[in-house]
Design an enzyme around this catalytic site. Sequence first.
Site, PDB file in Angstrom:
ATOM      1  N   GLN A   1       0.843  -1.174   0.036  1.00 39.40           N
ATOM      2  CA  GLN A   1      -0.107   0.018   0.035  1.00 39.40           C
ATOM      3  C   GLN A   1       0.747   1.323  -0.044  1.00 39.40           C
ATOM      4  OE1 GLN A   1      -3.270  -0.078  -0.327  1.00 39.40           O
ATOM      5  NE2 GLN A   1      -3.553  -2.209  -0.079  1.00 39.40           N
TER       6      GLN A   1
ATOM      7  N   TYR B   1      -6.126 -12.529  -4.144  1.00 32.82           N
ATOM      8  CA  TYR B   1      -5.099 -11.416  -4.425  1.00 32.82           C
ATOM      9  C   TYR B   1      -4.557 -10.997  -3.283  1.00 32.82           C
ATOM     10  CZ  TYR B   1      -8.807 -11.484  -8.183  1.00 32.82           C
ATOM     11  OH  TYR B   1      -9.666 -11.538  -9.194  1.00 32.82           O
TER      12      TYR B   1
ATOM     13  N   GLU C   1      -2.387 -15.596  -4.451  1.00 34.57           N
ATOM     14  CA  GLU C   1      -1.674 -14.573  -5.159  1.00 34.57           C
ATOM     15  C   GLU C   1      -0.959 -14.981  -6.262  1.00 34.57           C
ATOM     16  OE1 GLU C   1      -0.971 -10.975  -4.884  1.00 34.57           O
ATOM     17  OE2 GLU C   1       0.606 -11.725  -6.453  1.00 34.57           O
TER      18      GLU C   1
ATOM     19  N   ASP D   1      -9.252  -8.579  -2.906  1.00 30.35           N
ATOM     20  CA  ASP D   1      -8.495  -7.172  -3.029  1.00 30.35           C
ATOM     21  C   ASP D   1      -7.848  -6.934  -4.400  1.00 30.35           C
ATOM     22  OD1 ASP D   1      -7.399  -4.677  -2.763  1.00 30.35           O
ATOM     23  OD2 ASP D   1      -5.871  -5.250  -1.127  1.00 30.35           O
TER      24      ASP D   1
ATOM     25  N   CYS E   1     -10.000  -0.364  -5.395  1.00 28.31           N
ATOM     26  CA  CYS E   1      -9.485   0.902  -5.545  1.00 28.31           C
ATOM     27  C   CYS E   1      -9.792   1.666  -6.680  1.00 28.31           C
ATOM     28  CB  CYS E   1      -7.861   0.842  -5.589  1.00 28.31           C
ATOM     29  SG  CYS E   1      -7.347  -0.085  -6.965  1.00 28.31           S
TER      30      CYS E   1
HETATM   31  C1  LIG Z   1      -4.315  -4.570  -4.580  1.00 22.12           C
HETATM   32  S1  LIG Z   1      -3.117  -5.710  -4.345  1.00 22.12           S
HETATM   33  C2  LIG Z   1      -3.648  -6.242  -2.933  1.00 22.12           C
HETATM   34  C3  LIG Z   1      -2.459  -6.976  -2.252  1.00 22.12           C
HETATM   35  C4  LIG Z   1      -2.860  -7.156  -0.631  1.00 22.12           C
HETATM   36  N1  LIG Z   1      -4.056  -7.689  -0.545  1.00 22.12           N
HETATM   37  C5  LIG Z   1      -2.494  -5.990   0.030  1.00 22.12           C
HETATM   38  O1  LIG Z   1      -3.421  -5.270   0.596  1.00 22.12           O
HETATM   39  O2  LIG Z   1      -1.192  -5.926   0.319  1.00 22.12           O
HETATM   40  C6  LIG Z   1      -3.430  -6.919  -5.776  1.00 22.12           C
HETATM   41  C7  LIG Z   1      -2.616  -8.319  -5.825  1.00 22.12           C
HETATM   42  O3  LIG Z   1      -3.388  -8.903  -6.462  1.00 22.12           O
HETATM   43  C8  LIG Z   1      -2.115  -9.686  -7.205  1.00 22.12           C
HETATM   44  N2  LIG Z   1      -2.788 -10.253  -8.747  1.00 22.12           N
HETATM   45  C9  LIG Z   1      -3.352  -9.601  -9.761  1.00 22.12           C
HETATM   46  N3  LIG Z   1      -3.892 -10.459 -10.591  1.00 22.12           N
HETATM   47  C10 LIG Z   1      -4.069 -11.297  -9.930  1.00 22.12           C
HETATM   48  C11 LIG Z   1      -4.724 -12.709 -10.513  1.00 22.12           C
HETATM   49  N4  LIG Z   1      -5.325 -12.669 -11.509  1.00 22.12           N
HETATM   50  N5  LIG Z   1      -4.724 -13.653  -9.618  1.00 22.12           N
HETATM   51  C12 LIG Z   1      -4.096 -13.641  -8.250  1.00 22.12           C
HETATM   52  N6  LIG Z   1      -3.279 -12.727  -7.849  1.00 22.12           N
HETATM   53  C13 LIG Z   1      -3.485 -11.387  -8.820  1.00 22.12           C
HETATM   54  C14 LIG Z   1      -1.149  -8.736  -7.509  1.00 22.12           C
HETATM   55  O4  LIG Z   1       0.290  -9.307  -7.837  1.00 22.12           O
HETATM   56  C15 LIG Z   1      -1.111  -7.762  -6.157  1.00 22.12           C
HETATM   57  O5  LIG Z   1      -0.429  -8.413  -5.086  1.00 22.12           O
END
Ligand SMILES: C[S@@+](CC[C@H](N)C(=O)[O-])C[C@H]1O[C@@H](n2cnc3c(N)ncnc32)[C@H](O)[C@@H]1O
Length: 423
Positions: free
Chosen positions: A241, A273, A297, A350, A377
Amino acid sequence: MQPDSQFLELDVTNVAHGGVFIARHEGRVVFVSDAIPGERVRARVRRQKSSFWEADTVEVLSASEHRRDHVWASASVDRDPAERAGGAEFGHIALAHQRSLKETVVTEALSRFAGIDLPVTVSAVPGDDAANGLGWRTRVSLQVDDAGRVGPYAAGSHTVIEVPDLPLAHADIAAQIPRSGVPAGTASIDILRTSGGETRVSLRAQQRRRGRAPVAAADAPTIVETVGGREFRLAENGFWQVHHGAAQVLTEAVQNAVNRGLFDPAAGNLDLYGGVGLLAAALGDRFGAGTRITSVEASERATTHAGENLAEWVGARAQTGRVDQFLDELLATAGGAARDRIAAGTVVLDPPRAGAGKRVVEQLVELAPAQLIYVACDPVALARDLGQLTAAGYTLTGVTGHDLFPHTHHVEAVASLVRTDLA
Ligand SMILES: C[S@@+](CC[C@H](N)C(=O)[O-])C[C@H]1O[C@@H](n2cnc3c(N)ncnc32)[C@H](O)[C@@H]1O
């Protein structure tokens, strides 16, 4: 007539999603930057599309009571629009009014894209009002052009703007802007400051696509971030974040969003995620060491760290994989007892800016967990997914808004949904 030679006088009526404002010219919608609803401005047309035009304010003819000198002189309306630094589209608006505009954006997105009538309140991160919303960024990406200039892109273009300061960022970050001698071939420079006060600068040969989380190289150095006394390890170029207070705010927002009566620590709880496990840890902290939760993830490096970060919870595990593929496999292989555990479970999701999307929402509906906590977001992507969820058996029980990006148009929202037969 060249579009960029056309000036319009516009009455600005509302805020739109994406950091621009709405006006009309001869019946056509004009999205205008650097304005405030209620103002009359002189604007230069930047782009003409068949259904709308885009324009930039060049003079404020009648100013809103909420107008302030821009917090970042490099982005001020006094400069030519092509020379205005991007990334602080609301910096000319009083901070409290920025939040009220963000409330409008989230509330209208819910109404338009989900048919949900629910006024949403957007709260400040503690301490931001006293700091006038400055100094919060712990991560900044600057661009480098062919002439070696370093800075943010101009709003709406890929022109690099050299800037003397970065008021939205922690002061330690601005001190690290390289003023000369950037090695040839460098396309962008990432600067971060950890919660422990360490700054790191990394040069990239290739630009990252806007809105995309960085890919954590296997050999990137590991850093430590602290949230409420708990340490999280992650790759230097991994997702974290951006606002120094955001991880704590989201931890509490997710804990508060959970319906405690429906939470079953022994159920098949999921953190989709999951990054390095921040929100799985939030549930573990709230519901105890035995809480079963699987964090999913795509980044293998992040999952490795999530495994370490969640080690104290015997019921927590981290799995590498794309969420849609993970859910597909669950649907294909989970037997009766496992499906029952999922149906009793709580799912935190998320996703990146684009949202979970149609397929993942369909998979969740089929798995039918008792409750969902959706951290978003992008209010429009959230609203689209909420529209699909509420049409397919979930009841929205609340949405909280969080101003994790002061002086920009961005806003974070946390939505709670309960399976309708349990609501
Ligand atoms: C907004 S971040 C949230 C991370 C965590 N919840 C945090 O608050 O620190 C979104 C995460 O989703 C992962 N991501 C993106 N597309 C994805 C997918 N299709 N499947 C799994 N993870 C994914 C990204 O690598 C990233 O770490």
